[in-house]
Design a protein around this motif. Structure first.
Motif, short mmCIF file in Angstrom:
data_model
loop_
_atom_site.label_atom_id
_atom_site.label_comp_id
_atom_site.label_asym_id
_atom_site.label_seq_id
_atom_site.Cartn_x
_atom_site.Cartn_y
_atom_site.Cartn_z
N ARG A 60 23.11 102.81 68.93
CA ARG A 60 23.69 101.55 68.88
C ARG A 60 24.07 101.35 70.52
N GLU A 61 24.50 102.25 70.95
CA GLU A 61 24.87 102.13 72.68
C GLU A 61 23.71 101.78 73.31
N LEU A 62 22.48 102.38 73.15
CA LEU A 62 21.39 102.20 74.03
C LEU A 62 20.55 101.05 73.61
N LEU A 63 20.49 100.60 72.33
CA LEU A 63 19.95 99.56 71.88
C LEU A 63 20.59 98.24 71.30
N GLY A 64 21.85 98.46 71.30
CA GLY A 64 22.72 97.32 70.65
C GLY A 64 22.69 97.33 69.19
N SER A 65 23.31 96.31 68.75
CA SER A 65 23.55 96.48 67.29
C SER A 65 22.26 96.06 66.42
N PRO A 66 21.85 96.29 65.53
CA PRO A 66 20.62 96.02 64.88
C PRO A 66 20.77 94.67 64.25
N LEU A 67 19.51 93.92 64.51
CA LEU A 67 19.37 92.69 63.66
C LEU A 67 19.49 92.63 62.09
N ILE A 68 18.98 93.59 61.57
CA ILE A 68 18.95 93.87 60.10
C ILE A 68 19.47 95.28 59.88
N ALA A 69 20.68 95.38 59.18
CA ALA A 69 21.13 96.68 58.78
C ALA A 69 21.18 96.42 57.30
N ASP A 70 20.25 96.77 56.37
CA ASP A 70 20.35 96.38 55.04
C ASP A 70 21.15 97.30 54.02
N ALA A 71 22.22 96.86 53.24
CA ALA A 71 22.90 97.80 52.39
C ALA A 71 22.01 98.36 51.60
N PHE A 72 20.99 97.96 51.01
CA PHE A 72 20.03 98.66 50.27
C PHE A 72 19.17 99.76 50.79
N HIS A 73 19.21 99.76 52.04
CA HIS A 73 18.40 100.52 52.88
C HIS A 73 19.21 101.19 54.01
N GLU A 74 20.39 101.82 53.82
CA GLU A 74 21.36 102.22 54.55
C GLU A 74 20.84 103.15 55.75
N ASN A 75 19.68 103.80 55.46
CA ASN A 75 19.40 104.68 56.63
C ASN A 75 18.02 104.04 57.43
N ARG A 76 18.06 102.64 57.44
CA ARG A 76 16.93 102.05 58.18
C ARG A 76 17.71 100.80 59.03
N TRP A 77 17.32 100.90 60.12
CA TRP A 77 17.79 99.70 61.09
C TRP A 77 16.72 99.19 61.66
N ASP A 78 16.82 97.66 61.68
CA ASP A 78 15.66 96.90 62.23
C ASP A 78 16.03 95.95 63.26
N TYR A 79 15.37 96.24 64.43
CA TYR A 79 15.61 95.47 65.50
C TYR A 79 14.52 94.46 65.82
N VAL A 80 14.68 93.13 65.74
CA VAL A 80 13.73 92.21 65.95
C VAL A 80 14.12 91.15 66.75
#
Length: 176
Positions: A60-80
Protein backbone atom coordinates in the motif's frame (compact mmCIF):
# COMPACT_ATOMS: atom_id res chain seq x y z
CA UNK A 1 -45.23 33.82 -38.45
CA UNK A 2 -44.71 30.25 -37.27
CA UNK A 3 -44.46 28.98 -40.85
CA UNK A 4 -41.83 31.64 -41.62
CA UNK A 5 -39.67 30.56 -38.67
CA UNK A 6 -39.94 26.94 -39.73
CA UNK A 7 -38.95 27.82 -43.30
CA UNK A 8 -35.91 29.82 -42.14
CA UNK A 9 -34.75 27.11 -39.75
CA UNK A 10 -35.18 24.33 -42.28
CA UNK A 11 -33.15 26.34 -44.82
CA UNK A 12 -30.03 26.16 -42.60
CA UNK A 13 -29.45 22.56 -43.56
CA UNK A 14 -30.25 22.96 -47.26
CA UNK A 15 -27.18 24.79 -48.51
CA UNK A 16 -26.01 22.77 -51.52
CA UNK A 17 -22.70 24.62 -51.90
CA UNK A 18 -21.07 23.59 -48.62
CA UNK A 19 -21.55 22.54 -45.03
CA UNK A 20 -24.59 23.78 -43.19
CA UNK A 21 -24.47 26.64 -40.75
CA UNK A 22 -24.89 24.19 -37.88
CA UNK A 23 -21.88 22.13 -39.03
CA UNK A 24 -19.76 25.26 -39.38
CA UNK A 25 -20.73 26.45 -35.91
CA UNK A 26 -19.98 23.08 -34.30
CA UNK A 27 -16.60 22.98 -36.00
CA UNK A 28 -15.62 26.22 -34.27
CA UNK A 29 -17.46 25.90 -30.99
CA UNK A 30 -16.79 22.63 -29.20
CA UNK A 31 -18.21 21.66 -25.84
CA UNK A 32 -15.90 21.53 -22.83
CA UNK A 33 -14.98 17.98 -21.91
CA UNK A 34 -13.73 17.39 -18.40
CA UNK A 35 -10.76 15.17 -17.66
CA UNK A 36 -11.84 11.91 -16.04
CA UNK A 37 -9.10 10.21 -14.03
CA UNK A 38 -9.90 7.18 -11.90
CA UNK A 39 -7.65 4.97 -9.85
CA UNK A 40 -3.97 5.13 -9.03
CA UNK A 41 -1.23 6.02 -11.45
CA UNK A 42 1.27 3.18 -11.18
CA UNK A 43 4.43 3.49 -13.25
CA UNK A 44 7.01 0.89 -14.18
CA UNK A 45 9.44 2.32 -11.61
CA UNK A 46 6.88 1.99 -8.83
CA UNK A 47 6.08 -1.61 -9.75
CA UNK A 48 9.77 -2.59 -9.88
CA UNK A 49 10.10 -1.75 -6.18
CA UNK A 50 7.38 -4.24 -5.17
CA UNK A 51 8.65 -7.71 -4.18
CA UNK A 52 6.86 -10.93 -3.33
CA UNK A 53 6.71 -11.51 0.40
CA UNK A 54 6.01 -7.83 1.19
CA UNK A 55 3.25 -7.13 3.68
CA UNK A 56 -0.02 -5.50 2.68
CA UNK A 57 1.01 -2.22 4.31
CA UNK A 58 4.31 -2.18 2.36
CA UNK A 59 2.48 -2.75 -0.92
CA UNK A 60 0.00 0.00 0.00
CA UNK A 61 2.88 2.40 0.70
CA UNK A 62 4.41 1.74 -2.72
CA UNK A 63 1.31 1.52 -4.92
CA UNK A 64 -1.33 3.35 -2.91
CA UNK A 65 -4.70 2.05 -1.82
CA UNK A 66 -6.27 -0.40 -4.25
CA UNK A 67 -9.24 0.74 -6.27
CA UNK A 68 -10.97 -2.59 -5.60
CA UNK A 69 -10.51 -4.52 -2.37
CA UNK A 70 -13.37 -7.01 -2.53
CA UNK A 71 -14.76 -8.42 0.73
CA UNK A 72 -15.47 -11.73 -1.05
CA UNK A 73 -11.88 -11.98 -2.33
CA UNK A 74 -9.92 -10.58 0.61
CA UNK A 75 -6.61 -11.92 -0.73
CA UNK A 76 -6.90 -9.95 -3.99
CA UNK A 77 -6.32 -6.26 -4.59
CA UNK A 78 -7.05 -4.69 -7.96
CA UNK A 79 -5.46 -1.46 -9.09
CA UNK A 80 -7.24 -0.04 -12.10
CA UNK A 81 -6.25 3.24 -13.68
CA UNK A 82 -8.20 5.00 -16.43
CA UNK A 83 -7.87 8.46 -17.90
CA UNK A 84 -10.00 10.25 -20.46
CA UNK A 85 -8.57 13.59 -21.37
CA UNK A 86 -9.43 15.84 -24.29
CA UNK A 87 -6.70 15.75 -26.90
CA UNK A 88 -5.09 12.51 -25.69
CA UNK A 89 -5.77 8.81 -26.20
CA UNK A 90 -7.87 6.90 -23.67
CA UNK A 91 -5.68 4.91 -21.28
CA UNK A 92 -6.51 1.96 -19.05
CA UNK A 93 -4.16 -0.21 -17.00
CA UNK A 94 -4.74 -3.04 -14.53
CA UNK A 95 -2.60 -4.50 -11.76
CA UNK A 96 -3.68 -7.41 -9.58
CA UNK A 97 -1.95 -8.20 -6.30
CA UNK A 98 -2.62 -11.63 -4.80
CA UNK A 99 -1.83 -12.22 -1.12
CA UNK A 100 -1.41 -15.30 1.00
CA UNK A 101 -2.27 -14.15 4.49
CA UNK A 102 -0.47 -10.82 4.91
CA UNK A 103 2.35 -11.53 2.41
CA UNK A 104 2.28 -10.69 -1.31
CA UNK A 105 2.22 -13.95 -3.27
CA UNK A 106 2.10 -12.68 -6.88
CA UNK A 107 1.61 -9.59 -8.95
CA UNK A 108 0.01 -9.45 -12.42
CA UNK A 109 0.20 -6.22 -14.41
CA UNK A 110 -0.44 -4.79 -17.85
CA UNK A 111 2.48 -3.19 -19.66
CA UNK A 112 3.17 -0.04 -17.65
CA UNK A 113 4.82 3.14 -18.92
CA UNK A 114 7.77 4.78 -17.25
CA UNK A 115 7.02 7.97 -15.39
CA UNK A 116 8.44 10.09 -18.22
CA UNK A 117 6.40 8.18 -20.84
CA UNK A 118 3.23 8.60 -18.79
CA UNK A 119 3.71 12.36 -18.47
CA UNK A 120 4.36 12.64 -22.21
CA UNK A 121 1.24 10.59 -23.00
CA UNK A 122 -1.07 12.95 -21.11
CA UNK A 123 0.56 16.17 -22.31
CA UNK A 124 -1.87 17.88 -24.68
CA UNK A 125 0.76 20.23 -26.06
CA UNK A 126 -0.33 23.23 -24.04
CA UNK A 127 2.78 23.02 -21.87
CA UNK A 128 5.23 22.62 -24.76
CA UNK A 129 7.88 25.26 -24.92
CA UNK A 130 10.75 26.43 -22.81
CA UNK A 131 11.12 24.48 -19.58
CA UNK A 132 11.81 26.80 -16.63
CA UNK A 133 15.21 26.47 -15.00
CA UNK A 134 14.78 25.59 -11.33
CA UNK A 135 18.39 25.97 -10.19
CA UNK A 136 20.69 28.99 -10.07
CA UNK A 137 23.96 28.96 -11.95
CA UNK A 138 27.27 29.65 -10.17
CA UNK A 139 27.29 33.22 -11.54
CA UNK A 140 23.74 33.81 -10.26
CA UNK A 141 24.65 32.43 -6.82
CA UNK A 142 27.66 34.80 -6.58
CA UNK A 143 25.45 37.74 -7.60
CA UNK A 144 23.09 37.19 -4.65
CA UNK A 145 23.52 39.63 -1.72
CA UNK A 146 25.43 38.29 1.26
CA UNK A 147 23.27 37.25 4.23
CA UNK A 148 23.11 39.73 7.10
CA UNK A 149 25.22 38.91 10.12
CA UNK A 150 23.28 37.66 13.12
CA UNK A 151 23.10 39.93 16.16
CA UNK A 152 25.50 38.85 18.93
CA UNK A 153 23.90 36.77 21.62
CA UNK A 154 23.28 38.49 24.92
CA UNK A 155 25.75 37.52 27.63
CA UNK A 156 23.46 38.36 30.52
CA UNK A 157 21.51 35.54 32.18
CA UNK A 158 17.98 35.03 30.91
CA UNK A 159 16.43 36.35 34.13
CA UNK A 160 18.34 39.64 33.83
CA UNK A 161 17.35 40.25 30.21
CA UNK A 162 14.15 42.17 29.51
CA UNK A 163 11.28 40.12 28.14
CA UNK A 164 11.01 40.16 24.37
CA UNK A 165 8.02 42.13 23.18
CA UNK A 166 5.59 44.33 25.09
CA UNK A 167 4.14 43.24 28.40
CA UNK A 168 0.55 42.15 27.99
CA UNK A 169 -2.27 42.58 30.40
CA UNK A 170 -5.25 40.26 30.01
CA UNK A 171 -8.67 40.93 31.50
CA UNK A 172 -9.89 38.44 34.10
CA UNK A 173 -11.80 35.47 32.71
CA UNK A 174 -14.60 35.81 35.22
CA UNK A 175 -16.16 38.97 36.55
CA UNK A 176 -16.59 39.17 40.35
Amino acid sequence: MLAGCGLVLSGCGLTPTGPSLTDRMLGVVTPYRIDVVQGNVVTREMLERVRTGMSRSQVRELLGSPLIADAFHENRWDYVFTIRRAGTAYQQRRITALFKGDALESLEADELPSERDFVESIDTGKSKGKTPVLELSEAQLRALPAPKAAAPAATAPAAARPAAGPARAYPPLETP
